[in-house]
Design an enzyme around this catalytic site. Structure first.
Site, PDB file in Angstrom:
ATOM      1  N   ASN A  10       0.853  -1.186   0.000  1.00  0.00           N
ATOM      2  CA  ASN A  10       0.000   0.000   0.000  1.00  0.00           C
ATOM      3  C   ASN A  10       0.893   1.240   0.000  1.00  0.00           C
ATOM      4  OD1 ASN A  10      -1.865   1.989   0.430  1.00  0.00           O
ATOM      5  ND2 ASN A  10      -2.443   1.352   2.501  1.00  0.00           N
ATOM      6  N   LYS A  12       0.076   4.254  -0.401  1.00  0.00           N
ATOM      7  CA  LYS A  12      -0.619   5.449   0.112  1.00  0.00           C
ATOM      8  C   LYS A  12      -0.406   6.619  -0.862  1.00  0.00           C
ATOM      9  CE  LYS A  12      -0.359   3.378   4.595  1.00  0.00           C
ATOM     10  NZ  LYS A  12      -0.275   3.499   6.032  1.00  0.00           N
ATOM     11  N   HIS A  96      -9.682   1.117   4.434  1.00  0.00           N
ATOM     12  CA  HIS A  96      -8.449   1.370   5.189  1.00  0.00           C
ATOM     13  C   HIS A  96      -8.755   2.388   6.299  1.00  0.00           C
ATOM     14  CE1 HIS A  96      -4.415   2.649   6.238  1.00  0.00           C
ATOM     15  NE2 HIS A  96      -3.995   1.529   5.676  1.00  0.00           N
ATOM     16  N   GLU A  98      -7.181   4.820   7.340  1.00  0.00           N
ATOM     17  CA  GLU A  98      -6.894   6.212   6.990  1.00  0.00           C
ATOM     18  C   GLU A  98      -8.040   6.830   6.185  1.00  0.00           C
ATOM     19  OE1 GLU A  98      -2.994   5.741   5.279  1.00  0.00           O
ATOM     20  OE2 GLU A  98      -2.169   5.272   7.246  1.00  0.00           O
ATOM     21  N   GLU A 167      -5.632  -4.800  10.617  1.00  0.00           N
ATOM     22  CA  GLU A 167      -4.711  -3.682  10.728  1.00  0.00           C
ATOM     23  C   GLU A 167      -5.038  -2.860  11.971  1.00  0.00           C
ATOM     24  OE1 GLU A 167      -2.505  -2.693   7.016  1.00  0.00           O
ATOM     25  OE2 GLU A 167      -4.208  -1.366   7.073  1.00  0.00           O
ATOM     26  N   GLY A 173       2.059   2.552  10.768  1.00  0.00           N
ATOM     27  CA  GLY A 173       3.024   3.653  10.642  1.00  0.00           C
ATOM     28  C   GLY A 173       3.674   4.062  11.952  1.00  0.00           C
ATOM     29  N   SER A 213       3.097  -1.763  10.530  1.00  0.00           N
ATOM     30  CA  SER A 213       4.538  -1.733  10.833  1.00  0.00           C
ATOM     31  C   SER A 213       5.238  -3.052  10.533  1.00  0.00           C
ATOM     32  CB  SER A 213       4.775  -1.295  12.292  1.00  0.00           C
ATOM     33  OG  SER A 213       4.328   0.032  12.487  1.00  0.00           O
TER      34      SER A 213
HETATM   35  P1  PGA Z   1       2.593   0.581   7.703  1.00  0.00           P
HETATM   36  O1  PGA Z   1       1.156   0.755   7.020  1.00  0.00           O
HETATM   37  O2  PGA Z   1       3.197  -0.697   7.167  1.00  0.00           O
HETATM   38  O3  PGA Z   1       3.368   1.786   7.282  1.00  0.00           O
HETATM   39  O4  PGA Z   1       2.379   0.501   9.180  1.00  0.00           O
HETATM   40  C1  PGA Z   1       0.309  -0.344   6.832  1.00  0.00           C
HETATM   41  C2  PGA Z   1      -0.992   0.099   6.211  1.00  0.00           C
HETATM   42  O5  PGA Z   1      -1.477   1.171   6.538  1.00  0.00           O
HETATM   43  O6  PGA Z   1      -1.563  -0.608   5.372  1.00  0.00           O
END
Ligand code: PGA
Length: 259
Positions: A10, A12, A96, A98, A167, A173, A213
Protein backbone atom coordinates in the site's frame (compact mmCIF):
# COMPACT_ATOMS: atom_id res chain seq x y z
CA UNK A 1 -4.79 -23.44 1.08
CA UNK A 2 -4.19 -23.39 -2.63
CA UNK A 3 -3.71 -19.63 -2.71
CA UNK A 4 -0.22 -18.24 -2.40
CA UNK A 5 0.72 -15.97 0.50
CA UNK A 6 0.15 -12.35 -0.47
CA UNK A 7 2.32 -9.31 0.12
CA UNK A 8 0.24 -6.23 -0.62
CA UNK A 9 2.15 -2.96 -0.99
CA UNK A 10 0.00 0.00 0.00
CA UNK A 11 1.95 2.98 -1.31
CA UNK A 12 -0.62 5.45 0.11
CA UNK A 13 0.00 8.96 -1.29
CA UNK A 14 3.47 8.07 -2.59
CA UNK A 15 5.65 8.48 -4.60
CA UNK A 16 5.25 11.98 -6.00
CA UNK A 17 6.26 11.36 -9.64
CA UNK A 18 5.41 8.79 -12.29
CA UNK A 19 9.12 8.16 -12.81
CA UNK A 20 9.57 7.30 -9.12
CA UNK A 21 6.54 4.98 -9.27
CA UNK A 22 8.01 3.21 -12.31
CA UNK A 23 11.37 2.89 -10.55
CA UNK A 24 9.71 1.35 -7.51
CA UNK A 25 7.96 -1.24 -9.68
CA UNK A 26 11.26 -1.98 -11.41
CA UNK A 27 12.97 -2.30 -8.04
CA UNK A 28 10.67 -5.06 -6.78
CA UNK A 29 10.02 -6.88 -10.06
CA UNK A 30 13.15 -9.02 -9.77
CA UNK A 31 12.37 -10.43 -6.33
CA UNK A 32 8.74 -11.06 -7.31
CA UNK A 33 9.82 -12.94 -10.45
CA UNK A 34 12.33 -15.05 -8.51
CA UNK A 35 9.90 -15.95 -5.73
CA UNK A 36 6.98 -17.41 -7.62
CA UNK A 37 5.55 -18.89 -4.42
CA UNK A 38 4.56 -15.41 -3.18
CA UNK A 39 1.85 -13.22 -4.76
CA UNK A 40 2.80 -9.54 -4.81
CA UNK A 41 0.28 -6.77 -5.45
CA UNK A 42 1.17 -3.08 -5.68
CA UNK A 43 -1.33 -0.35 -4.75
CA UNK A 44 -0.18 3.00 -6.16
CA UNK A 45 -2.17 6.25 -6.00
CA UNK A 46 -4.91 6.47 -8.66
CA UNK A 47 -2.87 8.83 -10.81
CA UNK A 48 -0.08 6.26 -11.29
CA UNK A 49 -2.30 3.20 -11.39
CA UNK A 50 -2.74 2.84 -15.13
CA UNK A 51 0.99 3.23 -15.76
CA UNK A 52 1.86 0.72 -13.06
CA UNK A 53 -0.78 -1.72 -14.33
CA UNK A 54 0.71 -1.48 -17.82
CA UNK A 55 4.23 -1.93 -16.46
CA UNK A 56 3.37 -5.08 -14.48
CA UNK A 57 1.37 -6.72 -17.27
CA UNK A 58 2.78 -10.16 -17.97
CA UNK A 59 5.08 -10.01 -14.93
CA UNK A 60 4.85 -11.65 -11.53
CA UNK A 61 3.42 -8.44 -10.07
CA UNK A 62 -0.22 -7.34 -9.95
CA UNK A 63 -1.70 -3.90 -9.45
CA UNK A 64 -4.61 -2.49 -7.51
CA UNK A 65 -6.25 0.67 -6.23
CA UNK A 66 -6.38 1.99 -2.67
CA UNK A 67 -10.10 2.74 -2.77
CA UNK A 68 -13.12 2.70 -5.07
CA UNK A 69 -16.64 4.07 -5.27
CA UNK A 70 -19.71 1.86 -5.23
CA UNK A 71 -21.78 3.45 -8.01
CA UNK A 72 -20.66 2.34 -11.48
CA UNK A 73 -20.70 5.88 -12.92
CA UNK A 74 -22.45 9.20 -12.47
CA UNK A 75 -22.24 12.59 -10.79
CA UNK A 76 -19.71 11.76 -8.07
CA UNK A 77 -16.95 14.32 -8.41
CA UNK A 78 -13.50 12.97 -7.67
CA UNK A 79 -14.59 9.35 -7.30
CA UNK A 80 -13.42 6.31 -9.28
CA UNK A 81 -15.74 3.33 -9.63
CA UNK A 82 -14.94 -0.31 -9.10
CA UNK A 83 -16.13 -0.96 -12.64
CA UNK A 84 -13.61 1.51 -14.05
CA UNK A 85 -10.84 -0.05 -12.00
CA UNK A 86 -11.72 -3.52 -13.20
CA UNK A 87 -10.82 -2.42 -16.73
CA UNK A 88 -7.21 -1.74 -15.73
CA UNK A 89 -6.30 -3.68 -12.58
CA UNK A 90 -7.11 -6.77 -10.53
CA UNK A 91 -7.17 -5.55 -6.95
CA UNK A 92 -8.65 -2.93 -4.67
CA UNK A 93 -8.36 -2.05 -0.97
CA UNK A 94 -11.47 -0.82 0.83
CA UNK A 95 -12.02 0.43 4.35
CA UNK A 96 -8.45 1.37 5.19
CA UNK A 97 -8.42 3.11 8.57
CA UNK A 98 -6.89 6.21 6.99
CA UNK A 99 -10.09 6.50 4.95
CA UNK A 100 -12.41 5.58 7.80
CA UNK A 101 -11.02 8.46 9.91
CA UNK A 102 -11.90 10.81 7.05
CA UNK A 103 -15.55 9.85 7.44
CA UNK A 104 -16.01 6.55 5.61
CA UNK A 105 -18.68 4.58 7.46
CA UNK A 106 -19.08 0.82 7.79
CA UNK A 107 -22.05 1.06 5.43
CA UNK A 108 -19.81 2.81 2.88
CA UNK A 109 -17.22 0.05 3.24
CA UNK A 110 -19.88 -2.64 2.75
CA UNK A 111 -21.19 -0.96 -0.40
CA UNK A 112 -17.68 -0.50 -1.79
CA UNK A 113 -16.79 -4.12 -1.07
CA UNK A 114 -19.97 -5.31 -2.77
CA UNK A 115 -19.33 -3.16 -5.85
CA UNK A 116 -15.68 -4.24 -6.03
CA UNK A 117 -16.49 -7.93 -5.79
CA UNK A 118 -19.28 -7.61 -8.29
CA UNK A 119 -16.90 -5.88 -10.70
CA UNK A 120 -14.62 -8.92 -10.41
CA UNK A 121 -11.89 -7.24 -8.36
CA UNK A 122 -9.93 -9.07 -5.72
CA UNK A 123 -10.89 -7.04 -2.68
CA UNK A 124 -8.95 -6.41 0.52
CA UNK A 125 -11.17 -5.14 3.33
CA UNK A 126 -9.28 -3.58 6.24
CA UNK A 127 -10.45 -3.82 9.84
CA UNK A 128 -8.75 -2.96 13.11
CA UNK A 129 -9.19 -1.32 16.47
CA UNK A 130 -7.88 1.99 17.81
CA UNK A 131 -5.39 2.32 20.63
CA UNK A 132 -8.20 3.20 23.06
CA UNK A 133 -10.26 0.19 22.06
CA UNK A 134 -7.17 -1.97 22.37
CA UNK A 135 -6.36 -0.65 25.85
CA UNK A 136 -9.92 -1.00 27.10
CA UNK A 137 -10.26 -4.62 25.95
CA UNK A 138 -12.85 -3.82 23.28
CA UNK A 139 -10.78 -4.88 20.29
CA UNK A 140 -12.38 -8.27 19.72
CA UNK A 141 -15.94 -7.06 19.88
CA UNK A 142 -15.21 -4.02 17.76
CA UNK A 143 -13.30 -5.87 15.04
CA UNK A 144 -15.87 -8.69 14.83
CA UNK A 145 -18.52 -5.98 14.39
CA UNK A 146 -16.49 -4.34 11.62
CA UNK A 147 -16.25 -7.69 9.80
CA UNK A 148 -19.98 -8.29 10.13
CA UNK A 149 -20.76 -4.81 8.81
CA UNK A 150 -18.24 -4.92 5.97
CA UNK A 151 -19.46 -8.29 4.73
CA UNK A 152 -23.15 -7.47 5.11
CA UNK A 153 -23.63 -7.46 1.35
CA UNK A 154 -21.25 -10.33 0.55
CA UNK A 155 -21.99 -13.98 -0.12
CA UNK A 156 -20.13 -17.28 0.02
CA UNK A 157 -19.37 -16.95 -3.70
CA UNK A 158 -17.27 -13.86 -2.96
CA UNK A 159 -14.81 -15.69 -0.74
CA UNK A 160 -12.43 -16.59 -3.57
CA UNK A 161 -11.81 -12.92 -4.30
CA UNK A 162 -12.13 -11.64 -0.77
CA UNK A 163 -9.21 -10.86 1.55
CA UNK A 164 -9.55 -9.43 5.06
CA UNK A 165 -6.66 -7.48 6.57
CA UNK A 166 -6.27 -7.10 10.32
CA UNK A 167 -4.71 -3.68 10.73
CA UNK A 168 -4.72 -2.41 14.31
CA UNK A 169 -4.74 1.37 13.92
CA UNK A 170 -2.15 1.83 16.65
CA UNK A 171 0.29 -0.35 14.71
CA UNK A 172 0.00 1.51 11.40
CA UNK A 173 3.02 3.65 10.64
CA UNK A 174 3.97 3.67 14.32
CA UNK A 175 6.78 1.13 14.37
CA UNK A 176 4.75 -0.66 17.10
CA UNK A 177 3.68 -3.85 15.34
CA UNK A 178 1.25 -6.21 17.09
CA UNK A 179 2.62 -9.17 18.99
CA UNK A 180 2.39 -12.10 16.56
CA UNK A 181 0.34 -14.18 19.03
CA UNK A 182 -2.13 -11.31 19.43
CA UNK A 183 -2.30 -10.86 15.66
CA UNK A 184 -2.92 -14.58 15.33
CA UNK A 185 -5.85 -14.47 17.78
CA UNK A 186 -7.39 -11.49 16.01
CA UNK A 187 -6.99 -13.07 12.57
CA UNK A 188 -8.70 -16.20 13.86
CA UNK A 189 -11.50 -14.07 15.27
CA UNK A 190 -11.82 -12.26 11.93
CA UNK A 191 -12.12 -15.55 10.05
CA UNK A 192 -14.79 -16.75 12.49
CA UNK A 193 -16.71 -13.48 12.26
CA UNK A 194 -16.59 -13.71 8.46
CA UNK A 195 -17.86 -17.30 8.61
CA UNK A 196 -20.87 -16.09 10.58
CA UNK A 197 -21.88 -13.96 7.60
CA UNK A 198 -20.75 -15.85 4.52
CA UNK A 199 -20.70 -19.40 5.87
CA UNK A 200 -18.13 -21.68 7.45
CA UNK A 201 -16.66 -23.00 4.26
CA UNK A 202 -16.30 -19.58 2.68
CA UNK A 203 -14.91 -18.15 5.92
CA UNK A 204 -12.31 -20.88 5.98
CA UNK A 205 -11.31 -20.21 2.37
CA UNK A 206 -10.78 -16.49 2.48
CA UNK A 207 -7.36 -15.01 2.94
CA UNK A 208 -6.56 -13.04 6.09
CA UNK A 209 -3.56 -10.71 6.27
CA UNK A 210 -1.81 -8.80 9.03
CA UNK A 211 -0.84 -5.15 8.54
CA UNK A 212 0.80 -2.52 10.73
CA UNK A 213 4.54 -1.73 10.83
CA UNK A 214 5.55 -4.90 9.01
CA UNK A 215 9.11 -4.71 7.69
CA UNK A 216 11.97 -6.95 6.59
CA UNK A 217 12.96 -7.57 10.20
CA UNK A 218 9.60 -8.84 11.42
CA UNK A 219 7.74 -10.17 8.35
CA UNK A 220 8.68 -13.79 9.09
CA UNK A 221 7.00 -13.57 12.48
CA UNK A 222 3.65 -12.86 10.79
CA UNK A 223 3.76 -14.93 7.63
CA UNK A 224 4.94 -17.86 9.76
CA UNK A 225 1.76 -17.78 11.84
CA UNK A 226 -0.77 -20.52 11.14
CA UNK A 227 -3.47 -19.31 8.76
CA UNK A 228 -1.81 -15.94 8.18
CA UNK A 229 -2.01 -15.55 4.41
CA UNK A 230 0.35 -12.61 4.09
CA UNK A 231 0.82 -8.97 5.01
CA UNK A 232 -0.39 -5.53 4.01
CA UNK A 233 2.68 -3.32 4.00
CA UNK A 234 2.79 0.48 4.02
CA UNK A 235 6.05 2.32 4.73
CA UNK A 236 8.39 -0.61 4.06
CA UNK A 237 6.85 -1.18 0.63
CA UNK A 238 8.22 2.18 -0.55
CA UNK A 239 11.79 0.93 -0.23
CA UNK A 240 12.43 -1.44 -3.14
CA UNK A 241 15.36 -3.17 -1.44
CA UNK A 242 13.53 -3.78 1.80
CA UNK A 243 10.31 -4.90 0.13
CA UNK A 244 12.27 -7.28 -2.12
CA UNK A 245 13.83 -8.76 1.01
CA UNK A 246 10.34 -9.19 2.49
CA UNK A 247 9.29 -11.12 -0.62
CA UNK A 248 12.34 -13.39 -0.28
CA UNK A 249 11.80 -13.94 3.45
CA UNK A 250 8.12 -14.75 2.95
CA UNK A 251 9.01 -17.28 0.27
CA UNK A 252 11.61 -18.84 2.57
CA UNK A 253 9.08 -19.24 5.39
CA UNK A 254 6.67 -21.03 3.10
CA UNK A 255 9.42 -23.14 1.54
CA UNK A 256 10.46 -24.15 5.05
CA UNK A 257 7.03 -25.58 5.71
CA UNK A 258 6.53 -23.28 8.67
CA UNK A 259 2.85 -22.84 7.87
P1 PGA B 1 2.59 0.58 7.70
O1 PGA B 1 1.16 0.76 7.02
O2 PGA B 1 3.20 -0.70 7.17
O3 PGA B 1 3.37 1.79 7.28
O4 PGA B 1 2.38 0.50 9.18
C1 PGA B 1 0.31 -0.34 6.83
C2 PGA B 1 -0.99 0.10 6.21
O5 PGA B 1 -1.48 1.17 6.54
O6 PGA B 1 -1.56 -0.61 5.37
Amino acid sequence: MAEKPLLAANWKMNPVTAAAAAALVEGVAGAAAEQASVAVALFPPFVWLEGVARQVKGSALEAGAQDCYWAPSGAFTGEVSAQMLATICKWVIVGHSERRVMGESSADVARKARAALQAGLRTIICVGESQEQHDSGEAERFVAGQVHEALAECTADDSRRLVLAYEPIWAIGSGKSAQPEDAYKMMRLIRRAAAEIIGTRAGTNLRVLYGGSVNAENVERYVGLPRCDGCLVGGASLKAGEFSEMIRRTAAVYAGGAV
